[in-house]
Design a protein around this motif. Structure first.
Motif, short mmCIF file in Angstrom:
data_model
loop_
_atom_site.label_atom_id
_atom_site.label_comp_id
_atom_site.label_asym_id
_atom_site.label_seq_id
_atom_site.Cartn_x
_atom_site.Cartn_y
_atom_site.Cartn_z
N ILE A 156 0.85 -1.19 0.00
CA ILE A 156 0.00 0.00 0.00
C ILE A 156 0.89 1.24 0.00
CG2 ILE A 156 -1.75 1.30 1.28
CD1 ILE A 156 -2.58 -1.41 2.54
N GLY A 157 0.63 2.14 -0.94
CA GLY A 157 1.34 3.41 -0.99
C GLY A 157 0.33 4.53 -0.95
N ILE A 158 0.38 5.35 0.07
CA ILE A 158 -0.58 6.44 0.23
C ILE A 158 0.18 7.77 0.18
CG2 ILE A 158 -2.35 7.47 1.70
CD1 ILE A 158 -2.63 4.68 3.02
N CYS A 170 5.15 7.46 -2.51
CA CYS A 170 4.60 6.22 -1.96
C CYS A 170 4.15 5.25 -3.05
CB CYS A 170 3.45 6.53 -1.00
SG CYS A 170 3.98 7.54 0.39
N HIS A 171 3.50 5.76 -4.07
CA HIS A 171 3.07 4.87 -5.17
C HIS A 171 4.30 4.29 -5.87
CE1 HIS A 171 -0.94 7.29 -5.44
NE2 HIS A 171 -0.88 6.52 -4.37
N ASN A 172 5.32 5.11 -6.05
CA ASN A 172 6.56 4.61 -6.67
C ASN A 172 7.22 3.55 -5.80
OD1 ASN A 172 6.19 6.39 -8.79
ND2 ASN A 172 7.50 7.96 -7.90
N ASP A 173 7.18 3.74 -4.47
CA ASP A 173 7.73 2.73 -3.56
C ASP A 173 7.08 1.38 -3.79
OD1 ASP A 173 9.51 4.46 -2.34
OD2 ASP A 173 8.32 4.70 -0.51
N VAL A 174 5.75 1.37 -3.91
CA VAL A 174 5.02 0.12 -4.14
C VAL A 174 5.50 -0.52 -5.44
CG1 VAL A 174 2.77 -0.86 -4.69
CG2 VAL A 174 3.01 0.69 -2.75
N LEU A 175 5.60 0.28 -6.50
CA LEU A 175 6.03 -0.26 -7.79
C LEU A 175 7.47 -0.77 -7.74
CD1 LEU A 175 4.36 2.36 -10.13
CD2 LEU A 175 3.57 0.04 -9.64
N ASN A 176 8.33 -0.07 -7.01
CA ASN A 176 9.72 -0.52 -6.86
C ASN A 176 9.79 -1.82 -6.06
OD1 ASN A 176 11.02 1.50 -8.35
ND2 ASN A 176 11.06 2.89 -6.60
N MET A 177 8.95 -1.96 -5.03
CA MET A 177 8.92 -3.21 -4.27
C MET A 177 8.39 -4.36 -5.11
SD MET A 177 10.34 -2.93 -1.30
CE MET A 177 9.87 -4.53 -0.69
#
Length: 182
Positions: A156-158, A170-177
């Motif tokens: 979840i990236g908020i 945060c959304h980029n973090d999710v995609l990177n994970m």
């Protein structure tokens, strides 16, 4: 359906600790006379059936940093320029370990290396929490050895768009994970 309001990392950590604290208090009240650590752990396992290990971005009294350009962390960066300092540091450590698989890093080693990556530029201090007592020298594994069946991850990236404290990575973090987990 009930809706759960969005919560910050600090709020989630505080809520989890509050639940554990209440469980501890209930357990202590019920069996104060003959309570053992084993009794408490059994009660905790009933209340929280999953074994969960969490590395959070900072202590509850701190704020996790947003990074405007993750290039400084030397990540593959398939998802964009911005990201969280913890996620970027964690991925840097995990990718480096993946390239040099001479031995598994322990939870403690991962945490200390992440703190080292952040140390010069950020004041946040990542924390390790667990739903069970754990040996911090246990090898760090996303998927433990012996796990079978379908593996799923909820990421979840908020970004809190339009709110005070809006984030951009945060959304980029999710995609990177997601890219790392593939």
């Amino acid at each position: 359906k009930d809706r759960v309001p969005a919560r910050s990392d600090q709020q989630i950590t505080s809520i989890a600790l509050e639940v554990l604290s209440k469980l501890s208090l209930q357990t202590n009240i019920r069996s104060a006379a003959n309570s053992t650590m084993g009794d408490f752990l059994a009660e905790a396992e009933k209340a929280i059936p999953a074994e969960v290990h969490m590395i959070s971005g900072c202590m509850d009294s701190q704020t996790s940093a947003d990074v405007s350009n993750v290039a400084s962390f030397s990540l593959p960066d398939p998802a964009g320029k911005a990201g969280g300092a913890l996620t970027s540091s964690l991925l840097k450590v995990l990718y480096a370990d993946h390239r040099k698989p001479d031995g598994d890093l322990s939870f403690q080693e991962v945490l200390m290396k992440v703190r080292g990556v952040l140390g010069g530029s950020y004041t946040q201090i990542p924390q390790l929490s667990s739903s069970r007592p754990m040996d911090i020298n246990t090898p760090f594994e996303i998927v433990p050895d012996g796990c079978t069946g379908t593996k799923r991850a909820l990421l979840i990236g908020i970004n809190y768009v339009g709110q005070q404290g809006q984030l951009s990575g945060c959304h980029n973090d999710v995609l990177n994970m997601v890219e790392y987990l593939k």
